[in-house]
Design an enzyme around this catalytic site. Structure first.
Site, mmCIF file in Angstrom:
data_model
loop_
_atom_site.group_PDB
_atom_site.id
_atom_site.type_symbol
_atom_site.label_atom_id
_atom_site.label_comp_id
_atom_site.label_asym_id
_atom_site.label_seq_id
_atom_site.Cartn_x
_atom_site.Cartn_y
_atom_site.Cartn_z
ATOM 1 N N HIS A 1 1.052 -0.545 -3.802
ATOM 2 C CA HIS A 1 2.440 -0.194 -3.466
ATOM 3 C C HIS A 1 3.367 -1.404 -3.706
ATOM 4 O O HIS A 1 3.943 -1.949 -2.763
ATOM 5 C CB HIS A 1 2.441 0.206 -1.977
ATOM 6 C CG HIS A 1 3.681 0.840 -1.457
ATOM 7 N ND1 HIS A 1 4.916 0.239 -1.477
ATOM 8 C CD2 HIS A 1 3.877 2.033 -0.837
ATOM 9 C CE1 HIS A 1 5.807 1.022 -0.901
ATOM 10 N NE2 HIS A 1 5.221 2.122 -0.517
ATOM 11 N N GLU B 1 4.902 1.817 -8.044
ATOM 12 C CA GLU B 1 3.571 1.803 -7.451
ATOM 13 C C GLU B 1 2.531 2.467 -8.350
ATOM 14 O O GLU B 1 2.766 3.578 -8.850
ATOM 15 C CB GLU B 1 3.634 2.529 -6.107
ATOM 16 C CG GLU B 1 4.699 1.954 -5.180
ATOM 17 C CD GLU B 1 5.060 2.898 -4.053
ATOM 18 O OE1 GLU B 1 6.245 2.942 -3.676
ATOM 19 O OE2 GLU B 1 4.163 3.590 -3.550
HETATM 20 O O1 TA6 Z 1 6.013 4.736 -1.584
HETATM 21 C C1 TA6 Z 1 7.162 5.291 -1.033
HETATM 22 C C2 TA6 Z 1 6.881 5.653 0.423
HETATM 23 O O2 TA6 Z 1 5.906 6.657 0.525
HETATM 24 C C3 TA6 Z 1 8.208 6.055 1.052
HETATM 25 O O3 TA6 Z 1 8.215 7.419 1.393
HETATM 26 C C4 TA6 Z 1 8.323 5.123 2.258
HETATM 27 O O4 TA6 Z 1 7.793 5.729 3.399
HETATM 28 C C5 TA6 Z 1 7.510 3.917 1.767
HETATM 29 O O5 TA6 Z 1 6.392 4.513 1.139
HETATM 30 C C6 TA6 Z 1 7.192 2.897 2.819
HETATM 31 O O6 TA6 Z 1 6.181 3.335 3.664
HETATM 32 P P1 TA6 Z 1 5.791 2.354 4.898
HETATM 33 O O7 TA6 Z 1 4.740 3.111 5.652
HETATM 34 O O8 TA6 Z 1 5.284 1.091 4.299
HETATM 35 O O9 TA6 Z 1 7.069 2.139 5.662
#
Ligand code: TA6
Length: 291
Positions: free
Chosen positions: A163, A265
């Site tokens: 991510h 990601e």
């Molecule tokens: O990758 C995008 C995502 O799924 C968004 O929906 C947002 O929730 C982000 O990940 C961050 O997630 P986190 O659990 O690290 O706050």
């Protein structure tokens, strides 16, 4: 088994690599040589810094990030595993799974003759064993191998994502290339499935898209540099910027920080989740390079 700081120092020696007590007292591996600088915490096997010589940092980190056991670090490269996002079957389960919350074990550290430093970290989650190899050099090479224990009763599915949070000059001035030809799930518009746009991705508001059947490179075009993300064995790409309101709602995300970051990601999620039989393995790779 948690490795003590002293045991790490005595067991692993590689030119350009040292151990430091990082933020929150968490142990981090620091890489510094003529080619690049980098950092990876044992907590979550979380890469928090990568900077090729002569370049500004490639990865974005929130000033508000927590560095606490049981909490995710905000920024760098969180590992999402064995699910992505919330777990539909358990609202109390941690978002993006356990991998980024585990204390991983350092198993190898090696400096190549070229000066590149490669570390390997490992952990177990349920019936899976994870091996994460990170090579800090002119490029940042990431390789996540997931193995299902022989003793597992049967096939087990999982989702995964590297991510990655990229540092950008200004979200309003960048674009992402390479996803013009693939459809996506738009999580900002009721998770509707949208046709390929045929255009570069530009940002004018919150963006949270899961691009499916996306196997090719992505290129993040900034004003003074481009960052290419090559990948293998990943069929989904997630693009995210929280914008104003969502940033303000996140305690570990500065209200104005959304201007200077974007996530691109490298993932296998949804219809691209992976299923392993006992004894089988799968390796996802990503290579991040400044052009
Ligand atoms: O990758 C995008 C995502 O799924 C968004 O929906 C947002 O929730 C982000 O990940 C961050 O997630 P986190 O659990 O690290 O706050």
């Amino acid at each position: 088994m948690t490795q003590t700081f002293d045991s790490l120092v005595s067991q692993f020696r590689a030119p350009g690599l040292r151990f430091e007590v990082g933020r929150g007292g968490l142990t981090k591996i620091v890489i510094k040589n003529e080619i690049c600088q980098g950092e990876i915490y044992l907590h979550g096997a979380h890469v928090t810094h990568f900077q090729p010589s002569g370049q500004p940092p490639v990865l974005w980190m929130s000033e508000k990030s927590l560095f606490e056991e049981g909490k995710p670090i905000r920024g760098g490269i969180p590992i999402c595993f064995p699910w992505f996002g919330p777990l539909a079957s358990d609202p109390n389960a941690p978002g993006h799974g356990y991998a980024r919350l585990n204390e991983w074990e350092l198993t190898t550290a090696k400096t190549e003759s070229s000066g590149e430093v490669t570390v390997t970290l490992e952990t177990n989650i349920d019936s899976f064993h994870l091996t994460y190899q990170v090579c800090f050099g002119k490029t940042l090479a990431l390789s996540l191998t997931v193995s299902l224990h022989e003793s597992s009763k049967g096939e087990v599915p999982f989702e995964e994502a590297l991510h990655t949070y990229f540092a950008v000059s200004d979200i309003l001035r960048i674009s992402v290339e390479g996803l013009e030809g693939v459809g996506y799930i738009d999580k900002v518009d009721g998770a509707k499935i949208k046709e390929a746009s045929g255009q570069l991705i530009r940002f004018t508001g919150e963006c949270d898209r899961v691009y499916l059947d996306s196997d090719t490179d992505c290129v993040l075009r900034d004003t003074d540099r481009s960052i290419r993300v090559r990948k293998a064995n990943s069929h989904a790409t997630v693009v995210w910027n929280p914008w104003v309101e969502k940033s303000a709602r996140m305690a570990d995300f500065g209200d104005d920080e959304w201007r200077h970051m974007v996530c691109v990601e490298t993932a296998n999620v949804g219809k691209h989740s992976i299923t392993l039989a006992p004894g089988e393995s799968h390796t996802l790779t990503a290579r991040i390079e400044v052009e």
